[in-house]
Design a protein around this motif. Structure first.
Motif, PDB file in Angstrom:
ATOM      1  N   THR A 111     -96.151  71.853  -4.803  1.00  0.00           N
ATOM      2  CA  THR A 111     -96.910  70.647  -4.444  1.00  0.00           C
ATOM      3  C   THR A 111     -96.121  69.404  -4.825  1.00  0.00           C
ATOM      4  OG1 THR A 111     -98.979  71.820  -4.782  1.00  0.00           O
ATOM      5  CG2 THR A 111     -99.095  69.413  -4.786  1.00  0.00           C
ATOM      6  N   ALA A 141     -96.195  72.686  -0.661  1.00  0.00           N
ATOM      7  CA  ALA A 141     -97.363  73.561  -0.776  1.00  0.00           C
ATOM      8  C   ALA A 141     -98.319  73.283   0.394  1.00  0.00           C
ATOM      9  CB  ALA A 141     -98.060  73.295  -2.105  1.00  0.00           C
ATOM     10  N   GLU A 190     -97.099  77.202  -7.514  1.00  0.00           N
ATOM     11  CA  GLU A 190     -97.726  76.440  -6.424  1.00  0.00           C
ATOM     12  C   GLU A 190     -97.787  74.946  -6.778  1.00  0.00           C
ATOM     13  OE1 GLU A 190     -98.474  78.443  -3.861  1.00  0.00           O
ATOM     14  OE2 GLU A 190     -99.389  77.021  -2.478  1.00  0.00           O
ATOM     15  N   ASP A 191     -98.064  74.638  -8.045  1.00  0.00           N
ATOM     16  CA  ASP A 191     -98.083  73.229  -8.463  1.00  0.00           C
ATOM     17  C   ASP A 191     -96.686  72.619  -8.314  1.00  0.00           C
ATOM     18  OD1 ASP A 191    -100.701  73.590  -9.041  1.00  0.00           O
ATOM     19  OD2 ASP A 191    -100.444  73.691 -11.222  1.00  0.00           O
ATOM     20  N   SER A 248    -103.903  76.254  -7.380  1.00  0.00           N
ATOM     21  CA  SER A 248    -102.804  77.179  -7.659  1.00  0.00           C
ATOM     22  C   SER A 248    -103.254  78.630  -7.555  1.00  0.00           C
ATOM     23  CB  SER A 248    -102.290  76.934  -9.070  1.00  0.00           C
ATOM     24  OG  SER A 248    -101.497  78.009  -9.464  1.00  0.00           O
TER      25      SER A 248
END
Ligand code: SF4
Ligand code: SF4
Length: 336
Positions: free
Chosen positions: A26, A31, A22-23, A2
């Protein structure tokens, strides 16, 4: 991995925990977030402004002194000369017109046949020495994007300061007399709406119809498009949220409203932001949060290198949920 600045998350929220953006991407199979191109340079000319709006993400005002130097502007022009892929220069601030080199930058961009956008607060036309600006902008066919968070005086003055509505209306009428906002003139005038409080904007198209009807009925004002923009939980708006104890609920709203279809078009994927000191960021919001580009990318406009920037990984943070909530939000309005 991240990119989110986790200490900032902790500082923002006491009970609700914002996951790293970012997680979150994902978990939605989107991502990492990377750029697709650099077609726009967004140039922040400084923090000087004649207004002090409640929701300003730049924390701009008359007392600020940060202002882009001419050397930095010449570095931007040099980048344009060697990067034909950049078709648009989007000028913002503060009030960018308060920078003494604003007109030089506009002229140099137009000589190079770039589209120029001026993010204008309208009231700057009434600052001493700036009354020629409407004619200047029209002469150079500069697109104007102007904030008008409501078509009612009370709401505008509450967010932007007493008397701002009346001066904004008068400025819009002046722009209309020059042809701005009217079909066939090539002079584009767009208005920006952002919510007064911690909510998402209503549907852009519906609100545009209301604005067009009311501004024409009450003030005979023409404009091209309404752009709705979500308030970013940074700077003064974040302070407001803190004071009213609404930080957690606003983040929960943004996260709950995550719209996977917006990720393709978040503005950082096609622009780079240039700070008043020449530092590069993925967007104006990252710039205000002092989030530089990832260390593998050139950091300053003087080192601009398209090949190293056009597919760069983007630095994200919890504020990015503001761009992907609901219909999505960017400097060009909604994304979907
Ligand atoms: S006019 Fe724009 S830059 Fe100036 S204080 Fe208001 S929001 Fe900030
Ligand atoms: S705030 Fe929006 S434009 Fe900026 S990096 Fe995050 S997603 Fe991209």
């Amino acid at each position: 991995m991240s990119n989110s600045p986790l200490p900032l998350v902790a500082a923002l929220s006491s009970s609700f925990t914002t996951p790293a953006f970012e997680d979150f991407l994902t978990s939605h199979g989107q991502a990492p977030l990377t750029a697709k191109s650099v077609s726009t340079l967004q140039v922040n000319m400084g923090k000087v402004c004649n207004q002090t709006c409640h929701h300003c993400h730049v924390d701009a005002g008359p007392q600020r002194t940060e202002s882009m130097a001419k050397d930095t502007i010449d570095q931007i022009i040099d980048v344009l000369d060697r990067t034909p892929q950049i078709s648009t220069v989007d000028i913002t601030g503060g009030a960018p017109e308060m920078n003494p080199h604003f007109e030089y930058l506009v002229e140099q961009c137009r000589i190079r046949d770039r589209k120029v956008i001026d993010r204008c607060n309208l009231t700057v036309f009434y600052v001493k020495g700036k009354s020629h600006l409407p004619e200047f902008l029209a002469l150079h066919k500069v697109e104007i994007i102007a904030s008008l968070p409501c078509y009612q005086e009370t709401n505008v003055d509450q967010q932007r300061g007493k008397g701002v509505f009346d001066r904004s209306i008068s400025a819009l009428q002046t722009l209309n007399t020059l042809g701005y906002g009217k079909e066939g003139t090539g002079l584009h005038l767009h208005l920006v709406y952002n919510p007064l409080g911690p909510s998402l904007p209503p549907p852009q198209h519906d609100l545009e119809q209301d604005y067009k009807k009311e501004l024409m009925r009450q003030h005979e004002i023409h404009f091209n498009q309404l752009l709705t923009i979500t308030n970013m939980p940074i700077s003064r708006f974040l302070e407001d949220l803190r004071e009213s104890g609404q930080v957690d609920s606003y983040y929960a709203l943004l996260q709950k409203s995550f719209n996977t279809t917006t990720v393709e078009d978040v503005m950082c994927r096609s622009l780079i932001s240039v700070g008043w000191d020449g530092r590069l960021s993925d967007c104006d919001f990252n710039q205000m949060l002092d989030l530089p580009l990832q260390s593998s990318s050139p950091q300053w406009i003087r080192d601009f290198n398209l090949a190293r920037l056009e597919h760069r990984p983007i630095v994200t943070g919890p504020h990015c949920f503001g761009c992907t909530a609901g219909a999505g939000s960017s400097c060009g309005g909604t994304l979907t």
